[in-house]
Write a protein that holds these residues in place. Structure first.
Motif, mmCIF file in Angstrom:
data_model
loop_
_atom_site.group_PDB
_atom_site.id
_atom_site.type_symbol
_atom_site.label_atom_id
_atom_site.label_comp_id
_atom_site.label_asym_id
_atom_site.label_seq_id
_atom_site.Cartn_x
_atom_site.Cartn_y
_atom_site.Cartn_z
ATOM 1 N N PHE A 202 5.451 -4.963 5.038
ATOM 2 C CA PHE A 202 6.683 -4.849 4.252
ATOM 3 C C PHE A 202 6.456 -5.242 2.803
ATOM 4 O O PHE A 202 5.943 -6.321 2.494
ATOM 5 N N ASP A 203 6.862 -4.342 1.905
ATOM 6 C CA ASP A 203 6.755 -4.580 0.467
ATOM 7 C C ASP A 203 8.029 -4.059 -0.186
ATOM 8 O O ASP A 203 8.207 -2.858 -0.374
ATOM 9 N N ASP A 204 8.917 -4.991 -0.549
ATOM 10 C CA ASP A 204 10.203 -4.590 -1.119
ATOM 11 C C ASP A 204 10.092 -4.119 -2.557
ATOM 12 O O ASP A 204 11.080 -3.653 -3.125
ATOM 13 N N THR A 205 8.907 -4.206 -3.162
ATOM 14 C CA THR A 205 8.737 -3.717 -4.533
ATOM 15 C C THR A 205 8.341 -2.242 -4.579
ATOM 16 O O THR A 205 8.203 -1.684 -5.666
ATOM 17 N N CYS A 206 8.144 -1.607 -3.424
ATOM 18 C CA CYS A 206 7.748 -0.197 -3.400
ATOM 19 C C CYS A 206 8.827 0.671 -4.047
ATOM 20 O O CYS A 206 10.014 0.538 -3.743
ATOM 21 N N GLU A 207 8.391 1.556 -4.920
ATOM 22 C CA GLU A 207 9.292 2.450 -5.635
ATOM 23 C C GLU A 207 9.029 3.898 -5.220
ATOM 24 O O GLU A 207 8.092 4.185 -4.478
ATOM 25 N N VAL A 208 9.842 4.818 -5.745
ATOM 26 C CA VAL A 208 9.586 6.241 -5.561
ATOM 27 C C VAL A 208 8.358 6.597 -6.383
ATOM 28 O O VAL A 208 8.260 6.243 -7.555
ATOM 29 N N GLU A 209 7.410 7.282 -5.756
ATOM 30 C CA GLU A 209 6.132 7.560 -6.418
ATOM 31 C C GLU A 209 5.860 9.057 -6.445
ATOM 32 O O GLU A 209 6.271 9.793 -5.550
ATOM 33 N N ALA A 210 5.146 9.482 -7.477
ATOM 34 C CA ALA A 210 4.786 10.884 -7.627
ATOM 35 C C ALA A 210 3.356 11.093 -7.126
ATOM 36 O O ALA A 210 2.534 10.173 -7.161
ATOM 37 N N PRO A 211 3.038 12.275 -6.632
ATOM 38 C CA PRO A 211 1.657 12.544 -6.190
ATOM 39 C C PRO A 211 0.647 12.219 -7.284
ATOM 40 O O PRO A 211 0.839 12.557 -8.451
ATOM 41 N N GLY A 212 -0.415 11.546 -6.895
ATOM 42 C CA GLY A 212 -1.440 11.146 -7.850
ATOM 43 C C GLY A 212 -1.166 9.827 -8.530
ATOM 44 O O GLY A 212 -2.023 9.308 -9.255
ATOM 45 N N ARG A 213 0.021 9.252 -8.308
ATOM 46 C CA ARG A 213 0.370 7.972 -8.927
ATOM 47 C C ARG A 213 0.931 7.021 -7.870
ATOM 48 O O ARG A 213 1.858 6.277 -8.122
ATOM 49 N N GLN A 214 0.333 7.057 -6.681
ATOM 50 C CA GLN A 214 0.825 6.243 -5.577
ATOM 51 C C GLN A 214 0.188 4.859 -5.587
ATOM 52 O O GLN A 214 -1.010 4.736 -5.826
ATOM 53 N N PHE A 215 0.995 3.873 -5.324
ATOM 54 C CA PHE A 215 0.527 2.499 -5.174
ATOM 55 C C PHE A 215 0.862 1.978 -3.773
ATOM 56 O O PHE A 215 0.045 1.354 -3.128
ATOM 57 N N CYS A 216 2.080 2.254 -3.320
ATOM 58 C CA CYS A 216 2.488 1.838 -1.986
ATOM 59 C C CYS A 216 2.205 2.916 -0.952
ATOM 60 O O CYS A 216 1.766 2.626 0.159
ATOM 61 N N HIS A 217 2.496 4.165 -1.299
ATOM 62 C CA HIS A 217 2.615 5.220 -0.301
ATOM 63 C C HIS A 217 1.469 6.219 -0.397
ATOM 64 O O HIS A 217 1.106 6.668 -1.486
ATOM 65 N N LEU A 218 0.924 6.569 0.756
ATOM 66 C CA LEU A 218 -0.165 7.539 0.824
ATOM 67 C C LEU A 218 0.166 8.707 1.753
ATOM 68 O O LEU A 218 -0.355 9.795 1.592
ATOM 69 N N THR A 219 0.996 8.483 2.761
ATOM 70 C CA THR A 219 1.311 9.509 3.736
ATOM 71 C C THR A 219 2.322 10.504 3.168
ATOM 72 O O THR A 219 3.349 10.113 2.616
ATOM 73 N N GLU A 220 2.016 11.763 3.313
ATOM 74 C CA GLU A 220 2.948 12.819 2.913
ATOM 75 C C GLU A 220 3.912 13.109 4.069
ATOM 76 O O GLU A 220 3.510 13.046 5.222
ATOM 77 N N PRO A 221 5.179 13.465 3.774
ATOM 78 C CA PRO A 221 5.777 13.483 2.442
ATOM 79 C C PRO A 221 6.074 12.068 1.947
ATOM 80 O O PRO A 221 6.392 11.179 2.752
ATOM 81 N N LEU A 222 5.970 11.886 0.640
ATOM 82 C CA LEU A 222 6.218 10.574 0.060
ATOM 83 C C LEU A 222 7.711 10.237 0.140
ATOM 84 O O LEU A 222 8.564 11.143 0.066
ATOM 85 N N PRO A 223 8.054 8.961 0.299
ATOM 86 C CA PRO A 223 9.471 8.573 0.339
ATOM 87 C C PRO A 223 10.207 8.991 -0.928
ATOM 88 O O PRO A 223 9.635 8.981 -2.029
ATOM 89 N N THR A 224 11.458 9.327 -0.768
ATOM 90 C CA THR A 224 12.267 9.776 -1.904
ATOM 91 C C THR A 224 13.237 8.702 -2.378
ATOM 92 O O THR A 224 14.105 8.983 -3.200
ATOM 93 N N GLU A 225 13.103 7.492 -1.842
ATOM 94 C CA GLU A 225 13.925 6.383 -2.297
ATOM 95 C C GLU A 225 13.082 5.116 -2.312
ATOM 96 O O GLU A 225 12.106 4.990 -1.561
ATOM 97 N N SER A 226 13.448 4.201 -3.168
ATOM 98 C CA SER A 226 12.740 2.928 -3.238
ATOM 99 C C SER A 226 13.051 2.106 -2.002
ATOM 100 O O SER A 226 14.009 2.379 -1.275
ATOM 101 N N CYS A 227 12.264 1.073 -1.781
ATOM 102 C CA CYS A 227 12.527 0.191 -0.650
ATOM 103 C C CYS A 227 13.897 -0.459 -0.780
ATOM 104 O O CYS A 227 14.659 -0.510 0.193
ATOM 105 N N VAL A 228 14.230 -0.947 -1.964
ATOM 106 C CA VAL A 228 15.522 -1.616 -2.164
ATOM 107 C C VAL A 228 16.673 -0.671 -1.862
ATOM 108 O O VAL A 228 17.652 -1.032 -1.194
#
Length: 610
Positions: A202-228
């Motif tokens: 669990f990482d509540d700082t995860c944000e919406v990320e764009a392909p090629g600029r992922q920090f939290c998320h690697l699995t496609e499709p990428l989440p479309t909303e932040s954790c918060v």
């Protein structure tokens, strides 16, 4: 234990120690009080309106022990960020790299107090919820230098720090409700997260990320909303903080909170039995190009039945277990102690451990021998250590954890003979089976360099593997085996196992029973008309899973289901797509029907689908 190179600066620890010494601080250790105030609840979003009053009444009558367990689970969502805290305060974040890991004690050392007013039902951020307020307190005991190295504000007695968190009001069904929005995948192999372990990632700082600029998320499709945002929408969100305060040294308090005593004079690592007891069975389709095939983690491609479990080790020794640098040209690399995995694209440590379920083998290649859990709460177990994936090892009082769900953290039981009464066999974990990890004193030459000796092992390309020589301390190799009996049912998995946390609604991944396997036209839309067999039966949940020609029903989790529905005595339509062919053996066109009671504690009832 994972891919992340946690760059904990050893110099930070040393400088903090020197600074405290310069101040004349000769305390034998340090004490930190830790506290948190929060709300925890059960969100009723997925409960049919006709059942909400009944379930709410049951929750309001739950004993304090139910709410304490739920509160503990919520607080455990802080563990990932506390262990990898240095990443969250790196350069450019205001921390300047001076803030490092800040682990608290283990859950069994927490004091959780439920509000005497008890739970109540109310609207919470727009959710229909039964919730209760609670407080958690604990005391961290460490060496004198660690608090300053972890958090500069805790350098001296009286210093305080608030570590802010947004936590799920309802910790149950986090993965089902938010999927990967709150999962930090950067530290683990793809596909690790599931309904049972998402809180550990669990990482509540995860944000919406764009392909090629992922920090939290690697699995496609990428989440479309932040954790918060996901928490606010789906589970309710609690904004709170772990409040740390450096206490003046108090020997009596230290004696009262101290846990674990270092053993011997060297490192001494043993596997934890509790990890093996955290086991569950899953079904997974393994394609021919899977890394699990390339690394021999399964007996073949296709649908496999896998016994997952957690592999945890603990260094109870006086000294750290030092593995060493993984840099190009380092002694460990030169002597082929690390093997490059072309499939995963990183190096594996090949001699970490062996698993067995009876005669069914497993083989653990460690991604990273790293300190990821502080098991002891004492002066010899530092809060901050120098080990990472770049410089591997396990600090005294710490452990390395491979959670159930990590790729290859299993034994393939696909070919286990089927017995109606199930099969009970010992599940075992042999740590350090080939004596590559020095639980003693490393042998060095006149120049102080580690000496290596030849072995019978070779790499995947045939290169010889040399082992670091070690004078093993007496007894350190005698406690490297953990074994526990595990009973495997003839079919099914953790989804068909009994519920243990009072899970209800269609989101539950427990308590299901298989009723039938049917055929359909691959790719076609299938519509069933389903209901409980009796109008007087309690509401049931229907789940449609893919079926295997080789193994039958695959007892799928909620997130993998073809369809789910709530059923009563009145017929309801259930529509899904018939599974396509996966390979020449699995030609598709098969699905399995599962059902369970909607409400935990209600009787299961048969369902009919036409």
């Amino acid at each position: 234990m994972n891919y992340v190179p946690v760059m904990v600066g050893l110099m930070v620890v040393l400088l903090a120690h020197d600074a405290m010494a310069a101040k004349g601080n000769d305390d034998p250790g340090a004490l930190l009080s830790v506290s948190l105030e929060s709300d925890v609840g059960v969100v009723l979003n997925e409960v049919p309106l006709s059942e909400r009053g009944r379930i709410a009444a049951q929750l309001l009558a739950k004993p304090a022990s139910f709410w304490r367990a739920r509160a503990q689970w919520q607080v455990e969502h802080t563990s990932y960020r506390l262990i990898y805290r240095g990443f969250f305060y790196g350069p450019g974040t205001g921390g300047g790299g001076s803030r490092q890991m800040l682990p608290i004690t283990k859950p069994e050392e927490w004091n959780i107090v439920i509000d005497p007013a008890g739970p109540r039902r109310a609207s919470y951020q727009g959710h229909d919820v039964v919730f209760v307020a609670f407080s958690m307190t604990t005391t961290v005991l460490s060496d004198a230098a660690s608090p300053a190295a972890a958090e500069p504000n805790l350098s001296n007695a009286g210093g305080t720090w608030d570590e802010l968190f947004s936590l799920p009001l309802d910790p149950e069904f986090l993965y089902q409700r938010t999927r990967n929005a709150c999962v930090d995948e950067d530290a683990y192999p793809l596909g690790t997260a599931d309904s049972e372990n998402a809180y550990l990632l669990f990482d509540d700082t995860c944000e919406v990320e764009a392909p090629g600029r992922q920090f939290c998320h690697l699995t496609e499709p990428l989440p479309t909303e932040s954790c918060v945002d996901a928490l606010t929408r789906a589970t309710g969100r609690v904004d709170t903080a772990l409040h740390f305060k450096r206490l003046a040294w108090n020997q009596a308090l230290a004696d009262a909170v101290r846990t674990g005593a270092p053993v011997g004079t060297t490192a001494d690592v043993l596997p934890r039995l509790s990890g093996l007891q955290e086991n569950r069975i899953i079904y997974r389709y393994v394609p021919e190009n899977s890394c699990a095939i390339a690394e021999g983690c399964v007996g073949g491609s296709g649908w496999r039945r896998l016994l997952q479990f957690t592999a945890s080790v603990q260094n109870q020794g006086q000294q750290p277990l030092v593995v060493g640098s993984t840099a190009n040209g380092s002694p460990l690399r030169v002597n082929n102690n690390f093997e490059f995995s072309a499939c995963h694209g990183h190096y594996h440590y090949a001699h970490y451990g062996l698993f067995n379920f009876g005669s069914f083998p497993g083989d653990k290649r460690a991604f990273c021998v790293e300190s990821t859990s502080r098991w002891f709460n004492n002066e010899n177990a530092p809060l901050v250590h120098s080990f990472s994936c770049d410089n591997q090892g396990i600090a005294s009082g710490w452990g390395d954890d491979y959670i159930a769900g990590v790729d290859c953290q299993w034994v393939d039981i696909t070919n286990l003979p089927k017995k109606p009464a199930g099969t009970t066999l010992p599940l075992s974990f042999q740590f350090n089976p080939d004596n590559f990890l020095c639980e003693g004193t490393p042998v060095t030459n006149a120049s102080g360099q580690q000496v290596f000796e030849p072995t019978e092992f070779v790499t995947e390309t045939g290169a010889p593997v040399n082992r670091p020589k070690c004078d093993f301390a007496v007894g350190t190799l005698n406690n490297n085996l953990a074994t526990t009996p595990v009973t495997v049912s003839e079919k099914g998995g953790f989804v068909t196992s009994p519920c243990t946390r009072g899970q209800s609604t269609r989101l539950r991944d427990c308590g299901f029973q298989e009723s039938s396997i049917r055929t359909c036209t691959p790719g076609a839309s299938v519509t069933l008309s389903c209901k409980t067999s009796k109008k007087t039966s309690p509401p049931q949940v229907l789940r449609i899973c893919e079926a295997s020609a080789m193994l039958g029903g695959t007892a799928c989790a909620y997130v993998d289901a073809l369809a789910t529905a709530n059923l009563t005595g009145t017929a309801s339509p259930v529509t899904f797509s018939c599974p396509w062919a996966r390979d020449l053996q699995e030609m598709g066109g098969r699905y399995a029907i599962y059902s369970s009671a909607l409400v935990d504690g209600d009787a299961s009832a048969s369902v009919s689908c036409n």
